[in-house]
Design a protein around this motif. Structure first.
Motif, PDB file in Angstrom:
ATOM      1  N   LEU A 109      -4.196   5.140   1.229  1.00 38.75           N
ATOM      2  CA  LEU A 109      -4.898   5.588   2.439  1.00 38.75           C
ATOM      3  C   LEU A 109      -5.617   6.914   2.185  1.00 38.75           C
ATOM      4  N   ALA A 110      -4.937   7.814   1.479  1.00 40.61           N
ATOM      5  CA  ALA A 110      -5.563   9.098   1.164  1.00 40.61           C
ATOM      6  C   ALA A 110      -6.763   8.908   0.241  1.00 40.61           C
ATOM      7  N   ILE A 111      -6.629   7.984  -0.725  1.00 41.73           N
ATOM      8  CA  ILE A 111      -7.752   7.715  -1.636  1.00 41.73           C
ATOM      9  C   ILE A 111      -8.943   7.150  -0.863  1.00 41.73           C
ATOM     10  N   SER A 112      -8.656   6.225   0.052  1.00 41.45           N
ATOM     11  CA  SER A 112      -9.732   5.649   0.855  1.00 41.45           C
ATOM     12  C   SER A 112     -10.429   6.716   1.685  1.00 41.45           C
ATOM     13  N   GLN A 113      -9.642   7.600   2.274  1.00 35.78           N
ATOM     14  CA  GLN A 113     -10.231   8.663   3.077  1.00 35.78           C
ATOM     15  C   GLN A 113     -11.095   9.578   2.222  1.00 35.78           C
ATOM     16  N   THR A 114     -10.622   9.891   1.029  1.00 35.22           N
ATOM     17  CA  THR A 114     -11.392  10.758   0.134  1.00 35.22           C
ATOM     18  C   THR A 114     -12.704  10.094  -0.277  1.00 35.22           C
ATOM     19  N   ARG A 173      -4.432  -2.864  -3.401  1.00 38.55           N
ATOM     20  CA  ARG A 173      -3.150  -2.253  -3.755  1.00 38.55           C
ATOM     21  C   ARG A 173      -2.280  -2.033  -2.518  1.00 38.55           C
ATOM     22  N   ALA A 174      -2.905  -1.584  -1.436  1.00 39.26           N
ATOM     23  CA  ALA A 174      -2.137  -1.361  -0.203  1.00 39.26           C
ATOM     24  C   ALA A 174      -1.596  -2.676   0.343  1.00 39.26           C
ATOM     25  N   ILE A 175      -2.398  -3.736   0.275  1.00 40.05           N
ATOM     26  CA  ILE A 175      -1.943  -5.047   0.746  1.00 40.05           C
ATOM     27  C   ILE A 175      -0.792  -5.558  -0.129  1.00 40.05           C
ATOM     28  N   ASP A 176      -0.938  -5.416  -1.446  1.00 35.38           N
ATOM     29  CA  ASP A 176       0.126  -5.854  -2.357  1.00 35.38           C
ATOM     30  C   ASP A 176       1.432  -5.123  -2.063  1.00 35.38           C
ATOM     31  N   SER A 192      -4.439  -1.364 -15.931  1.00 36.38           N
ATOM     32  CA  SER A 192      -5.678  -2.128 -16.066  1.00 36.38           C
ATOM     33  C   SER A 192      -5.816  -3.043 -14.882  1.00 36.38           C
ATOM     34  N   GLU A 193      -6.928  -3.765 -14.843  1.00 35.33           N
ATOM     35  CA  GLU A 193      -7.132  -4.689 -13.740  1.00 35.33           C
ATOM     36  C   GLU A 193      -6.171  -5.857 -13.807  1.00 35.33           C
ATOM     37  N   ASP A 194      -5.601  -6.079 -15.000  1.00 36.23           N
ATOM     38  CA  ASP A 194      -4.621  -7.153 -15.114  1.00 36.23           C
ATOM     39  C   ASP A 194      -3.355  -6.832 -14.360  1.00 36.23           C
ATOM     40  N   HIS A 195      -3.132  -5.578 -14.111  1.00 38.32           N
ATOM     41  CA  HIS A 195      -1.861  -5.212 -13.501  1.00 38.32           C
ATOM     42  C   HIS A 195      -2.052  -4.012 -12.586  1.00 38.32           C
ATOM     43  N   VAL A 196      -1.983  -4.259 -11.326  1.00 36.47           N
ATOM     44  CA  VAL A 196      -1.980  -3.177 -10.346  1.00 36.47           C
ATOM     45  C   VAL A 196      -0.608  -3.209  -9.694  1.00 36.47           C
ATOM     46  N   GLY A 197       0.357  -2.520 -10.285  1.00 41.03           N
ATOM     47  CA  GLY A 197       1.742  -2.624  -9.839  1.00 41.03           C
ATOM     48  C   GLY A 197       2.079  -1.649  -8.737  1.00 41.03           C
TER      49      GLY A 197
END
Length: 364
Positions: free
Chosen positions: A156-161, A187-190, A316-321
């Protein structure tokens, strides 16, 4: 409607003890009267040199003494019963105080009842064990909530920035902004879905059916095969049919998380993952073994904690944990009355073993 408070347990026990003493004394005096006085005739005995009382004389002499004895027994029963009841109920008072403190939110207090093992000691020990588990659970939930809040706050902070920068930058790249916002939103949804999955596993709110764990493992491998190919990791899957009783969605998520974890915590290229299922008389096992960097025993002990990410995790895009893979696997395992065991490989990497109860255990 508030109920009127009745007699205390101590008073009830006191009256019970006193009643038993009085009734026992009365029966004893009645037995003396019945078996002794019946041998004394109730006739006037001729006057001799010595006075010989008849039955009526003995009854008149016996009754006042019997009344005094009954009063003494009553007082003794009440006083002794009150003291004895207080001594017997003292452990319950300590347990009650501990329960009151727990109800007020203080979970650190323990009964710690000393003395020989009896029913009260067993009750106190069970209560202390319950407080231990409850305190640990509350602490885990508080830590989990704090970590979840932090993890949710980050996207959320990243989106706001990003939005603030885009608003003040007249030459902003709209396409790049949308792509970045989509990545952060994903990422937030995951993370939210992972948290909901954890909650569902903790509540055990799912329908159980008979499933083959080996088939679920093969489906997980098939789903993650593109990721393995991109990272140059070979996958070897096999084993016995392993029937379990549980949720199809949760157990599929369990297998997927374990295989995914084995892929992303592997060598940078050319690693290996082996998945095996085993069927024993009373349990079935799913074993996922992967190559990778050496892991210390201390590090292994923390991997199942929520939001703990491996030190060598690939970004990487393969893994957004979101740091919940093994935590979810453990919760799902526990929700199915199983056990998850992590063992570091001597050559590097990890062995994850999931033990689940057999739906049709056999003797022997």
């Amino acid at each position: 409607m508030r109920r009127r408070r009745g007699m205390s347990a101590r008073l009830k026990l006191t009256l019970s003890y006193a009643g038993i003493v009085v009734v026992s004394g009365g029966l004893l005096l009645a037995a003396v009267a019945a078996y002794l006085l019946r041998y004394v005739p109730d006739v006037q005995i001729p006057v001799t040199e010595f006075f010989v009382p008849n039955r009526s004389d003995l009854i008149r002499a016996f009754l006042p003494v019997a009344v005094v004895v009954m009063i003494v027994l009553l007082v003794f029963g009440l006083a002794g019963g009150w003291l004895l009841a207080g001594r017997m109920l003292a452990p319950l008072d300590r347990i009650s105080r501990a329960a009151q403190l727990a109800a007020q939110g203080s979970l650190s207090h323990r009964v710690a009842l000393e003395g020989p093992r009896d029913e009260f000691r067993d009750l106190a020990d069970v209560f202390d064990s319950m407080l231990d588990r409850l305190e640990a659970h509350v602490a885990e939930q508080q830590r989990f909530a704090a970590n979840a809040s932090h993890e949710l706050r980050t996207p959320l902070a990243i989106s706001q920035t990003l939005l603030e920068v885009a608003r003040t930058d007249p030459e902003r790249d709209i396409d790049a902004l949308i792509a970045r916002l989509r990545e952060v939103n994903t990422r937030a949804i995951d993370l939210t879905e992972a948290l909901l999955l954890l909650s569902r596993a903790d509540r055990r709110a799912f329908t159980r059916e008979i499933l083959d764990l080996s088939l679920l493992s093969e489906e997980a491998v098939e789903q993650l095969l593109p990721l393995a190919d991109r990272r140059g990791i070979t996958i070897d899957v096999g084993g016995d049919p392993a029937m379990v009783r549980g949720s199809s969605a949760l157990l599929q998520q369990l297998a997927t998380n374990l295989v995914h974890n084995a892929l992303v915590h592997n060598l940078s290229f050319g690693g290996h993952v082996a998945i095996r299922t085993h069927a024993l008389p009373h349990a079935v096992a799913l074993v996922v073994e992967n190559t990778g960097e050496p892991i210390t025993a201390h590090r292994v002990a923390t991997l199942v904690e929520p939001f703990q990410r491996g030190a060598e995790r690939t970004r990487s895009e393969d893994h957004v944990g979101v740091g919940l893979g093994l935590a979810i696997a453990q919760r799902i395992t526990e929700a199915h009355d199983g056990t998850l065991v992590l063992t570091p490989r001597a050559e590097g990497g990890l062995i994850v073993t999931v033990w689940l109860p057999h739906p049709f255990p056999t003797a022997g």
